[in-house]
Design an enzyme around this catalytic site. Structure first.
Site, PDB file in Angstrom:
ATOM      1  N   THR A 172     -39.178 -66.554 -16.021  1.00  0.00           N
ATOM      2  CA  THR A 172     -40.287 -66.324 -16.957  1.00  0.00           C
ATOM      3  C   THR A 172     -41.188 -65.252 -16.360  1.00  0.00           C
ATOM      4  OG1 THR A 172     -41.598 -68.011 -15.891  1.00  0.00           O
ATOM      5  CG2 THR A 172     -40.288 -68.701 -17.778  1.00  0.00           C
ATOM      6  N   GLU A 174     -37.897 -70.513 -22.004  1.00  0.00           N
ATOM      7  CA  GLU A 174     -37.490 -71.905 -21.758  1.00  0.00           C
ATOM      8  C   GLU A 174     -36.729 -72.504 -22.933  1.00  0.00           C
ATOM      9  OE1 GLU A 174     -40.345 -70.573 -20.886  1.00  0.00           O
ATOM     10  OE2 GLU A 174     -41.209 -71.504 -19.106  1.00  0.00           O
ATOM     11  N   LYS A 218     -62.916 -71.197 -26.099  1.00  0.00           N
ATOM     12  CA  LYS A 218     -63.611 -72.472 -26.289  1.00  0.00           C
ATOM     13  C   LYS A 218     -65.093 -72.195 -26.462  1.00  0.00           C
ATOM     14  CE  LYS A 218     -60.007 -75.168 -24.275  1.00  0.00           C
ATOM     15  NZ  LYS A 218     -59.229 -75.300 -23.081  1.00  0.00           N
ATOM     16  N   TRP A 258     -62.533 -74.722 -30.822  1.00  0.00           N
ATOM     17  CA  TRP A 258     -61.570 -73.689 -30.440  1.00  0.00           C
ATOM     18  C   TRP A 258     -61.565 -72.539 -31.442  1.00  0.00           C
ATOM     19  CZ3 TRP A 258     -56.525 -76.805 -28.908  1.00  0.00           C
ATOM     20  CH2 TRP A 258     -56.797 -77.541 -27.735  1.00  0.00           C
TER      21      TRP A 258
END
Ligand code: AMP
Length: 540
Positions: A183, A328, A436, A441
């Site tokens: 990754t 993944e 935040k 959010w």
């Protein structure tokens, strides 16, 4: 009681065997690094891949050994890919855009025995070879003439010329490791995702669904997305599996070069991250060029702005299909096929849905949870952590102890999303990028999507910056298109009726360039570093 059907191992060598047997003359066309277009066929690729397998066996490569590639999308890379996997060795596709230290780290971590590289990367490898003690041989994807410029490397063409195409493929368990991809690791060291033959084959079936990539033998496919970025989203498997013609772009991924290949090779289907498509769009507009054969493009890897979907539809009649996934996940997770009730709706009515990432392909299970691990409703409104499981989803990282899934087998993607009653997923942020503000959010991705819809914008990024009252507030960072000008107020006015008032960025700043990471996505970590001393006007 067991069923009485054959257990025919799901190994990827059978993909190229099939292409050679039933689509032998179907072409694989490459823009070579040397310059000219090189034409070959699945039959040629199969023969040369077998020869390369024989060369690897002669070098003493055994099942499970890691063989690395540092290479662009080319026919030769495809030969190496199948040549390595066919004998049960592991093809470790290294992303050449990583930093030198990261490349050395992952080659050492993987303990690669052989590295096969395009000429582009030969100087780098020769410069760093002393830091790569596990590597016994360096092979350059070139003929003897070109290899001569790089002492210490063996020419691929010389190597395969010494062997017959008679190596045996397959005949091992389908759970055998096939590929390794690290990754990009914006935080901490890169982590190795070790694909199996079975996971790759099942991912191939998954993406080939009609509500997925839906490739057929009549397609001509140009994967701009690199083979080192999560298997070119599976296209290096799915195109040969159905016998589609493959067009490999080599090292040139700018708008003009891609456009030339799209037109001269009659490409019908392509796939890339949004920045590549922005580049193509600019080129098409600047040169007033048409797209005469392209029908469908998959955009993923980062959120696709609705303005891009609209531009391809309105100006070129090309359907953009949004997709989401991650290394993944082999990598595809969700794919934006229209829910039944909107199948026949107008483009305008479909656009807000097309801008979402899509619905889970058959073979991927998804769910949404809050910070405490409690299930959240699939109401299309509630944000939460997106979890996934399935036969092409990671269970653990290479040479890292333990599993990375919960007791039900779910892997936390690190993405924040909503899911609606149709399974339609909208990624609102990476968990670490979400802003935040006062306990609520704000989606940086949504602000970016609206921002890039401004006519003067080329790339727009939004990051959270510390604010004494609200904890964090959004800062919009804009790279303008060449020759365009715009002010902070223009962008704020443009955003005004598009998002809730409290979502509006506190400031807009203009930059000459926005840093992109190794897979062509906006590098938010670099941006946060760049703006770490920034203060909003009301905080100075
Ligand atoms: P990688 O493993 O480098 O492919 O990165 C995977 C990550 O890219 C995901 O976890 C998402 O955060 C992001 N990503 C991939 N596709 C999309 C998409 N269509 N929209 C938004 N983010 C995406």
């Amino acid at each position: 009681m067991h069923g009485l059907m054959q257990s025919w191992p799901l190994t990827v060598d059978k993909i190229l065997d099939r292409a050679k047997t039933w689509s032998a003359s179907r072409e694989v066309v490459t823009r070579s690094l040397e310059g000219p277009i090189v034409r070959s066929t699945y039959a040629d690729i199969h023969t040369r891949a077998k020869k390369f397998s024989a060369a690897l066996l002669a070098m003493g490569i055994k099942p499970g050994d890691r063989v690395a590639t540092l290479a662009w999308n080319t026919g030769r890379h495809l030969e190496v890919w199948y040549g390595v996997m066919g004998i049960g060795a592991v093809c470790h596709t290294v992303n050449p855009r990583l930093f030198a230290d990261q490349i050395c780290y992952i080659i050492n971590h993987a303990q690669d025995r052989v590295v096969i590289a395009d000429a582009t990367f030969a100087p780098f490898l020769m410069q760093h070879k002393d830091k790569l003690p596990s590597v016994e041989r360096f092979v350059i994807l070139a003929d003897e003439d070109r290899a001569g410029d790089h002492p210490g490397m063996i020419a691929y063409e010389t190597l395969i010329a010494q062997h017959a195409p008679d190596a045996q493929w397959g005949a091992f368990d389908e759970n055998t490791a096939a590929g390794l991809c690290y990754t990009s690791g914006t935080t901490g060291d890169p982590k190795g995702v070790l694909y199996s033959h079975r996971s790759n084959v099942l991912h191939t079936y998954m993406t080939l669904q009609a509500d997925g990539f839906g490739l057929t033998q009549s397609d001509t496919v140009l994967p701009v997305v690199p083979m080192y970025h999560a298997n070119a989203w599976g296209i290096a498997f799915s195109a040969p599996a159905v016998g589609a013609k493959l067009v490999m772009p080599g090292a040139k991924m700018d708008g003009a070069s891609i456009h030339e290949l799209l037109e001269t090779e009659g490409v019908t289907f392509s796939a890339a991250v949004p920045t590549v498509w922005q580049g193509l769009l600019q080129h098409l507009r600047a040169t007033k060029s048409p797209l005469t054969s392209l029908k469908r493009v998959v955009i993923g890897g980062a959120a696709c702005p609705p303005a891009l979907i609209r531009a391809f539809h309105d100006e070129f009649g090309v359907e953009v299909m949004h997709a989401w996934g991650m290394t993944e996940m082999s990598p595809t997770g969700v794919f934006c096929s229209m829910p039944l009730e909107l199948k026949d709706a107008s483009f305008e009515d479909q656009l807000p849905i097309r801008a979402k990432q899509g619905r889970p392909l058959y073979g991927v299970d998804i769910t949404l949870e809050d910070d405490e691990g409690q299930p959240l409703p699939h109401d299309g409104v509630t944000f939460g952590h997106l979890l996934v499981r399935g036969p092409s989803v990671v269970e653990g990282y290479y040479r890292q102890a333990g599993k990375v899934v919960d007791e039900r087998g779910f892997f936390d993607t690190g993405d924040i999303a909503t899911i609606d009653h149709n399974g339609m997923v909208q990624i609102t942020d990476r968990a670490k990028d979400v802003i935040k503000s006062g306990g609520e959010w704000i989606s940086s991705v949504e602000l970016e999507n609206h921002g890039v819809g401004h006519a003067a914008a080329e790339i727009v990024a939004v990051i959270g910056v510390a604010h004494p009252t609200w904890d964090e507030r959004p800062l919009m960072i804009v790279k303008l298109r060449p020759g365009e000008s715009a002010t902070r107020e223009d962008f704020l006015a443009h955003m005004q009726d598009k998002v809730a008032k409290w979502w509006l960025p506190n400031d807009v700043v203009f930059v000459d360039d926005i840093p992109l990471g190794a897979t062509g996505k906006i590098d938010k970590k670099a941006l946060r570093d760049q703006f770490k001393d920034y203060r909003f006007p009301d905080c100075r």
